[in-house]
Design a protein around this motif. Structure first.
Motif, PDB file in Angstrom:
ATOM      1  N   ASN A 246       0.768   5.189   7.848  1.00  0.00           N
ATOM      2  CA  ASN A 246       0.643   4.036   8.879  1.00  0.00           C
ATOM      3  C   ASN A 246      -0.399   3.269   8.274  1.00  0.00           C
ATOM      4  O   ASN A 246      -1.233   3.484   7.310  1.00  0.00           O
ATOM      5  N   LEU A 247      -0.441   1.956   8.599  1.00  0.00           N
ATOM      6  CA  LEU A 247      -1.245   0.865   7.829  1.00  0.00           C
ATOM      7  C   LEU A 247      -2.859   1.388   8.107  1.00  0.00           C
ATOM      8  O   LEU A 247      -3.648   1.226   7.204  1.00  0.00           O
ATOM      9  N   HIS A 248      -3.159   1.879   9.066  1.00  0.00           N
ATOM     10  CA  HIS A 248      -4.632   2.304   9.259  1.00  0.00           C
ATOM     11  C   HIS A 248      -4.970   3.642   8.106  1.00  0.00           C
ATOM     12  O   HIS A 248      -6.021   3.277   7.153  1.00  0.00           O
TER      13      HIS A 248
ATOM     14  N   ARG B 169      -4.753  -5.973  10.048  1.00  0.00           N
ATOM     15  CA  ARG B 169      -3.871  -4.959  10.700  1.00  0.00           C
ATOM     16  C   ARG B 169      -3.861  -5.283  12.256  1.00  0.00           C
ATOM     17  O   ARG B 169      -2.828  -5.057  12.897  1.00  0.00           O
ATOM     18  N   GLU B 170      -5.233  -5.443  12.722  1.00  0.00           N
ATOM     19  CA  GLU B 170      -5.012  -6.069  14.360  1.00  0.00           C
ATOM     20  C   GLU B 170      -3.914  -6.944  14.714  1.00  0.00           C
ATOM     21  O   GLU B 170      -3.326  -6.930  15.738  1.00  0.00           O
ATOM     22  N   TYR B 171      -3.906  -8.047  13.610  1.00  0.00           N
ATOM     23  CA  TYR B 171      -2.908  -9.200  14.085  1.00  0.00           C
ATOM     24  C   TYR B 171      -1.598  -8.711  13.635  1.00  0.00           C
ATOM     25  O   TYR B 171      -0.805  -9.118  14.265  1.00  0.00           O
TER      26      TYR B 171
ATOM     27  N   LEU C 210       0.788  -1.119   0.179  1.00  0.00           N
ATOM     28  CA  LEU C 210       0.188  -0.119   0.063  1.00  0.00           C
ATOM     29  C   LEU C 210       0.789   1.382  -0.068  1.00  0.00           C
ATOM     30  O   LEU C 210       0.699   2.263  -0.606  1.00  0.00           O
ATOM     31  N   LEU C 211       1.969   1.179   0.632  1.00  0.00           N
ATOM     32  CA  LEU C 211       2.948   2.495   0.733  1.00  0.00           C
ATOM     33  C   LEU C 211       3.264   2.525  -0.831  1.00  0.00           C
ATOM     34  O   LEU C 211       3.494   4.065  -1.055  1.00  0.00           O
ATOM     35  N   ASP C 212       3.821   1.590  -1.429  1.00  0.00           N
ATOM     36  CA  ASP C 212       4.122   1.923  -2.873  1.00  0.00           C
ATOM     37  C   ASP C 212       2.997   2.322  -3.693  1.00  0.00           C
ATOM     38  O   ASP C 212       3.318   3.044  -4.537  1.00  0.00           O
ATOM     39  N   ALA C 213       1.881   1.810  -3.510  1.00  0.00           N
ATOM     40  CA  ALA C 213       0.696   2.473  -4.308  1.00  0.00           C
ATOM     41  C   ALA C 213       0.549   3.822  -3.962  1.00  0.00           C
ATOM     42  O   ALA C 213       0.282   4.656  -4.961  1.00  0.00           O
TER      43      ALA C 213
ATOM     44  N   SER D 113       0.568  15.397   0.351  1.00  0.00           N
ATOM     45  CA  SER D 113       1.015  16.490   1.276  1.00  0.00           C
ATOM     46  C   SER D 113       1.650  15.821   2.585  1.00  0.00           C
ATOM     47  O   SER D 113       2.375  16.424   3.370  1.00  0.00           O
ATOM     48  N   GLU D 114       1.361  14.414   2.755  1.00  0.00           N
ATOM     49  CA  GLU D 114       1.747  13.821   3.734  1.00  0.00           C
ATOM     50  C   GLU D 114       2.979  13.085   3.492  1.00  0.00           C
ATOM     51  O   GLU D 114       3.364  12.217   2.544  1.00  0.00           O
TER      52      GLU D 114
END
Length: 134
Positions: free
Chosen positions: A66-68, A92-94, A47-50, A59-60
């Motif tokens: 983070n994963l959330h 994500r919780e796991y 997701l970070l790569d996406a 802007s971030e």
């Protein structure tokens, strides 16, 4: 599909390929908490790569994602559907079991069935990200 087919950053793709392989080893050998952590880490990296590829003017700064936030953005931008978003939120919780207090909070340890439920979430997320890539 390999990570290099989905992830544009070659160094990150290599790391993520290693994470998925580690998750498989952990799963086969009964290290279920570790498998879940690896799968969550894999999802975060993809997701970070996406975000990096699809939102170049964000802007971030990337280090603040983070994963959330990544899951929320992927769903809001329709890179992943609602079902994947919901199940990935549980994954994500796991992944957060890397923090011992998180395991105290959920009140149980992951087992074979837990990890067996995580793999389809990863597969669906990767498929949807690939399908929505430009």
């Amino acid at each position: 599909m390999t990570m290099a087919d989905l992830v544009r950053d070659a160094d990150l793709a290599t790391i993520l390929e290693s994470r998925i392989n580690e998750a498989r080893v952990c799963d086969r050998n009964g290290a279920y908490s570790s498998a879940g952590i690896m799968l969550g880490s894999l999802l975060e990296g993809v997701l970070l790569d996406a975000v990096k590829a699809r939102l170049p003017g964000s802007s971030e700064p990337l280090k603040k994602w983070n994963l959330h936030n990544l899951l929320e953005t992927a769903h809001d931008k329709e890179w992943i559907q609602a079902d994947v978003h919901g199940f990935a939120t549980t994954l994500r919780e796991y992944r957060n079991l890397v923090h011992p207090k998180a395991q105290v909070n959920i009140g149980h340890a992951p087992d074979r069935d837990t990890v067996s439920m995580c793999w389809p979430v990863i597969n669906a997320a990767l498929n949807e990200l690939a399908a929505t890539a430009g």
